[in-house]
Design an enzyme around this catalytic site. Structure first.
Site, PDB file in Angstrom:
ATOM      1  CE1 TYR A   1     -15.727  12.512   3.661  1.00 25.08           C
ATOM      2  CE2 TYR A   1     -17.258  10.943   5.013  1.00 25.08           C
ATOM      3  CZ  TYR A   1     -16.527  11.082   3.923  1.00 25.08           C
ATOM      4  OH  TYR A   1     -16.813  10.316   2.854  1.00 25.08           O
TER       5      TYR A   1
ATOM      6  CG  ASN B   1      -8.761   3.748  -1.322  1.00 29.83           C
ATOM      7  OD1 ASN B   1      -9.508   4.892  -1.121  1.00 29.83           O
ATOM      8  ND2 ASN B   1      -7.740   3.781  -0.645  1.00 29.83           N
TER       9      ASN B   1
ATOM     10  CG  ASN C   1       1.390   8.742  -4.768  1.00 32.28           C
ATOM     11  OD1 ASN C   1       0.501   9.437  -5.121  1.00 32.28           O
ATOM     12  ND2 ASN C   1       2.216   8.751  -3.774  1.00 32.28           N
TER      13      ASN C   1
ATOM     14  CB  VAL D   1      -8.575   6.591  -5.057  1.00 31.19           C
ATOM     15  CG1 VAL D   1      -9.535   6.659  -6.466  1.00 31.19           C
ATOM     16  CG2 VAL D   1      -9.511   6.487  -3.788  1.00 31.19           C
TER      17      VAL D   1
ATOM     18  NE  ARG E   1       2.248  15.902  -2.441  1.00 31.54           N
ATOM     19  CZ  ARG E   1       1.892  16.338  -1.350  1.00 31.54           C
ATOM     20  NH1 ARG E   1       2.000  17.577  -1.043  1.00 31.54           N
ATOM     21  NH2 ARG E   1       1.863  15.423  -0.381  1.00 31.54           N
TER      22      ARG E   1
ATOM     23  NE  ARG F   1       6.521  10.831  -4.687  1.00 30.48           N
ATOM     24  CZ  ARG F   1       5.583  10.972  -3.788  1.00 30.48           C
ATOM     25  NH1 ARG F   1       5.482  10.168  -2.695  1.00 30.48           N
ATOM     26  NH2 ARG F   1       4.477  11.489  -4.318  1.00 30.48           N
TER      27      ARG F   1
ATOM     28  CG  PHE G   1     -17.953   9.319  -7.304  1.00 28.89           C
ATOM     29  CD1 PHE G   1     -19.312   8.925  -7.795  1.00 28.89           C
ATOM     30  CD2 PHE G   1     -17.293   8.397  -6.696  1.00 28.89           C
ATOM     31  CE1 PHE G   1     -19.735   7.658  -7.732  1.00 28.89           C
ATOM     32  CE2 PHE G   1     -17.744   7.259  -6.447  1.00 28.89           C
ATOM     33  CZ  PHE G   1     -18.722   6.694  -6.917  1.00 28.89           C
ATOM     34  CD1 TRP G   2     -18.433  10.395  -0.554  1.00 28.90           C
ATOM     35  CD2 TRP G   2     -20.374  11.422  -0.090  1.00 28.90           C
ATOM     36  NE1 TRP G   2     -18.456  10.593   0.909  1.00 28.90           N
ATOM     37  CE2 TRP G   2     -19.573  11.274   1.268  1.00 28.90           C
ATOM     38  CE3 TRP G   2     -21.653  12.168   0.088  1.00 28.90           C
ATOM     39  CZ2 TRP G   2     -20.289  11.532   2.319  1.00 28.90           C
ATOM     40  CZ3 TRP G   2     -22.310  12.421   1.211  1.00 28.90           C
ATOM     41  CH2 TRP G   2     -21.434  12.149   2.702  1.00 28.90           C
TER      42      TRP G   2
HETATM   43  N1  LIG Z   1     -15.273  10.772  -2.976  1.00 31.58           N
HETATM   44  C1  LIG Z   1     -15.170   9.561  -2.585  1.00 31.58           C
HETATM   45  O1  LIG Z   1     -16.059   8.732  -2.495  1.00 31.58           O
HETATM   46  C2  LIG Z   1     -13.647   9.205  -1.975  1.00 31.58           C
HETATM   47  C3  LIG Z   1     -13.403   7.713  -1.891  1.00 31.58           C
HETATM   48  C4  LIG Z   1     -12.168   7.580  -1.622  1.00 31.58           C
HETATM   49  C5  LIG Z   1     -11.286   8.474  -1.273  1.00 31.58           C
HETATM   50  N2  LIG Z   1     -11.567   9.577  -1.184  1.00 31.58           N
HETATM   51  C6  LIG Z   1     -10.708  10.641  -0.774  1.00 31.58           C
HETATM   52  O2  LIG Z   1      -9.683  10.591  -1.721  1.00 31.58           O
HETATM   53  C7  LIG Z   1      -8.569  11.121  -1.220  1.00 31.58           C
HETATM   54  C8  LIG Z   1      -7.582   9.940  -1.151  1.00 31.58           C
HETATM   55  O3  LIG Z   1      -7.972   8.823  -0.495  1.00 31.58           O
HETATM   56  P1  LIG Z   1      -7.093   7.615  -0.327  1.00 31.58           P
HETATM   57  O4  LIG Z   1      -7.451   6.723   0.662  1.00 31.58           O
HETATM   58  O5  LIG Z   1      -6.787   6.974  -1.731  1.00 31.58           O
HETATM   59  O6  LIG Z   1      -5.650   8.266   0.345  1.00 31.58           O
HETATM   60  P2  LIG Z   1      -4.118   7.931   0.383  1.00 31.58           P
HETATM   61  O7  LIG Z   1      -3.852   6.488  -0.156  1.00 31.58           O
HETATM   62  O8  LIG Z   1      -3.713   8.013   1.603  1.00 31.58           O
HETATM   63  O9  LIG Z   1      -3.230   8.820  -0.571  1.00 31.58           O
HETATM   64  C9  LIG Z   1      -3.349   9.870  -0.344  1.00 31.58           C
HETATM   65  C10 LIG Z   1      -2.683  10.893  -1.460  1.00 31.58           C
HETATM   66  O10 LIG Z   1      -2.678  12.145  -1.283  1.00 31.58           O
HETATM   67  C11 LIG Z   1      -1.844  12.808  -1.866  1.00 31.58           C
HETATM   68  N3  LIG Z   1      -1.392  14.102  -0.929  1.00 31.58           N
HETATM   69  C12 LIG Z   1      -1.530  14.228   0.560  1.00 31.58           C
HETATM   70  N4  LIG Z   1      -1.316  15.556   0.737  1.00 31.58           N
HETATM   71  C13 LIG Z   1      -1.491  16.281  -0.328  1.00 31.58           C
HETATM   72  C14 LIG Z   1      -1.396  17.454  -0.668  1.00 31.58           C
HETATM   73  N5  LIG Z   1      -1.242  18.565   0.288  1.00 31.58           N
HETATM   74  N6  LIG Z   1      -1.262  18.100  -2.013  1.00 31.58           N
HETATM   75  C15 LIG Z   1      -1.416  17.187  -2.905  1.00 31.58           C
HETATM   76  N7  LIG Z   1      -1.374  15.601  -2.724  1.00 31.58           N
HETATM   77  C16 LIG Z   1      -1.498  15.315  -1.330  1.00 31.58           C
HETATM   78  C17 LIG Z   1      -0.577  11.885  -1.600  1.00 31.58           C
HETATM   79  O11 LIG Z   1       0.500  12.254  -2.384  1.00 31.58           O
HETATM   80  P3  LIG Z   1       2.103  12.011  -1.649  1.00 31.58           P
HETATM   81  O12 LIG Z   1       2.405  10.853  -1.671  1.00 31.58           O
HETATM   82  O13 LIG Z   1       2.775  13.022  -2.598  1.00 31.58           O
HETATM   83  O14 LIG Z   1       2.154  12.708  -0.112  1.00 31.58           O
HETATM   84  C18 LIG Z   1      -1.497  10.651  -1.932  1.00 31.58           C
HETATM   85  O15 LIG Z   1      -1.356  10.424  -3.215  1.00 31.58           O
HETATM   86  C19 LIG Z   1      -8.823  11.535   0.202  1.00 31.58           C
HETATM   87  O16 LIG Z   1      -8.976  12.796   0.063  1.00 31.58           O
HETATM   88  C20 LIG Z   1     -10.088  10.731   0.444  1.00 31.58           C
HETATM   89  O17 LIG Z   1     -11.131  11.339   1.250  1.00 31.58           O
HETATM   90  C21 LIG Z   1     -12.972  10.068  -1.715  1.00 31.58           C
END
Ligand SMILES: NC(=O)c1ccc[n+]([C@@H]2O[C@H](COP(=O)([O-])OP(=O)(O)OC[C@H]3O[C@@H](n4cnc5c(N)ncnc54)[C@H](OP(=O)(O)O)[C@@H]3O)[C@@H](O)[C@H]2O)c1
Length: 383
Positions: A84, A169, A195, A198, A218, A220, A312-313
């Site tokens: 990261y 999120n 789902n 975010v 995805r 399921r 976006f970050w």
């Molecule tokens: N850029 C930013 O500022 C920012 C801010 C917040 C989060 N994020 C990023 O956003 C992402 C999601 O964060 P979150 O906290 O919302 O996550 P989360 O609630 O843990 O959800 C993870 C999501 O990713 C999907 N997923 C997991 N493995 C996958 C794969 N191999 N291929 C496709 N989909 C997959 C899951 O789908 P399934 O249910 O199908 O497994 C689920 O929808 C992370 O990468 C996080 O680092 C970025």
């Protein structure tokens, strides 16, 4: 002396004095903090250790805080792995043999006690969240400065879990919907991993702002249940990745609509498909890379549809936009208070004085493996 003690005891005063002293020593004396630490980047189960250290009473502008709840986000895991861009500061200040850092970027604290030069509006008992990344939130107590904290002015009607998860999120979803495509009431956006934390936030904020959403998840075994759940949150359409790649099916879904914004959490083929579905002058925002695969954008989407690709970050945005961030947190918490913004599903791990490393590692390991459908979160006991 003895008759005096006897008199006090009879009056029940000894008990009260002792109780006050106990309160004095935990509220204003040394705090015993337990934390997860790591000294080298690597797989969390290999590098994380449990550590204890003492926190002295606060002085000057120092604020002693007790953690109430700390989420486990995908970025926290990536940070421990060393992949990261934000790196924590490794320090000897925690009393570990080698320099170490506490993981965790998001969390809710209670103010315990304040040094003499702390702004008097900050008072013991108030709740606060971290103002930026890298604080190290997977611990029970810490010392902070005012600049590390955003005080939650009115916690009435907000649960600790809701407050603890507001700054990553929901905030990311809020910014992407607000600042990129100039969406107005009735406009459509599309997103993959709908789902996710975010994704669920984007559905709800979109609904509150009058936007319509096409939500891709995805496939399921219990897909109908998930589709229904996301529709109840306010998702206009909920479809699978397979359906989203079927051009005829998508032509029906998007008929007569121009999709102005696409939110990409996944990358790979899924993101390429979003670029195909976007309408003229649409914006594709990438904020996650869950598939760990790069993606290509069809030249036709760039040339003939003039789509715009951005990243976006939230960490970088928060540093540049402190005032807007505070307003955004107030907006989101007011929706929570009014019952208009529902929790993401949580998996709680209780963290008390005697919780073992193995127990704390369970949600961290789940965060690396297949998505459990629930956000892991440490909930600290007051001890
Ligand atoms: N850029 C930013 O500022 C920012 C801010 C917040 C989060 N994020 C990023 O956003 C992402 C999601 O964060 P979150 O906290 O919302 O996550 P989360 O609630 O843990 O959800 C993870 C999501 O990713 C999907 N997923 C997991 N493995 C996958 C794969 N191999 N291929 C496709 N989909 C997959 C899951 O789908 P399934 O249910 O199908 O497994 C689920 O929808 C992370 O990468 C996080 O680092 C970025």
């Amino acid at each position: 002396m003895l008759p005096f003690m006897h008199m006090l005891r009879r009056a029940g005063l000894v008990k009260r004095i002792l109780a006050t002293r106990r309160q004095y020593s935990s509220r204003f004396g040394y705090e015993h903090s337990r934390c997860l630490v790591f000294s080298n980047f690597g797989q969390p189960e290999k590098v994380l250790k449990l550590h204890s250290y003492s926190i002295p009473p606060p002085y000057d502008d120092i604020i002693n805080v007790r953690f109430i709840a700390s989420p486990i986000n995908p970025a926290d895991i990536n940070q421990i792995e060393g992949v990261y861009p934000e790196k924590p500061e490794f320090t000897l200040g925690l009393g570990t043999g080698e320099k170490s850092a506490v993981p965790g970027n998001e969390g809710l604290v209670e103010i315990v006690s304040c040094g003499s030069r702390v702004n008097p509006s900050i008072r013991p008992g108030q709740w606060a969240i971290m103002s930026g990344p890298n604080f190290g939130t997977w611990r029970t107590y810490a010392q902070a400065k005012e600049s590390n904290l955003i005080i939650i002015p009115d916690r009435e009607g907000i649960s600790p879990l809701q407050a603890a998860t507001v700054s990553v999120n929901p905030s990311t979803a809020y910014c992407m919907l607000k600042y990129f495509a100039g969406l107005g009431s009735g406009d459509y956006f599309i997103q993959n991993a709908a789902n996710s934390g975010v994704g669920r936030s984007a559905i709800q904020i979109g609904r509150l702002w009058g936007f319509k959403s096409i939500n891709i998840v995805r496939d399921r075994p219990d897909i109908d249940r998930l589709k229904e759940e996301l529709r109840l949150l306010g998702g206009t359409e909920v479809i699978t990745e397979t359906e989203a790649k079927d051009r005829r099916y998508m032509a029906k879904i998007t008929e007569g609509r121009s999709i102005k914004l696409a939110l990409n959490c996944v990358g790979g083929e899924s993101a390429t498909n979003l670029a195909r579905i976007l309408g003229h002058n649409g914006h594709l925002i990438t904020y996650g890379a869950m598939s760990k695969s790069p993606f290509s954008v069809p030249a036709s989407a760039l040339i003939f549809k003039n789509i715009h690709c951005h990243g976006f970050w939230i960490s970088a945005w928060s540093k540049r936009n402190e005032a807007a961030k505070s307003q955004m947190i107030r907006d989101i918490l007011s929706w929570v208070r009014d019952g208009e913004f529902t929790d993401i599903p949580y998996e709680i791990t209780k963290w008390s004085g005697d919780t073992e490393l193995e127990t704390l590692m369970e949600p961290v390991k789940r965060g690396i493996s297949e998505y459990s459908g629930r956000k892991g979160i440490f909930l600290m006991d007051e001890d």
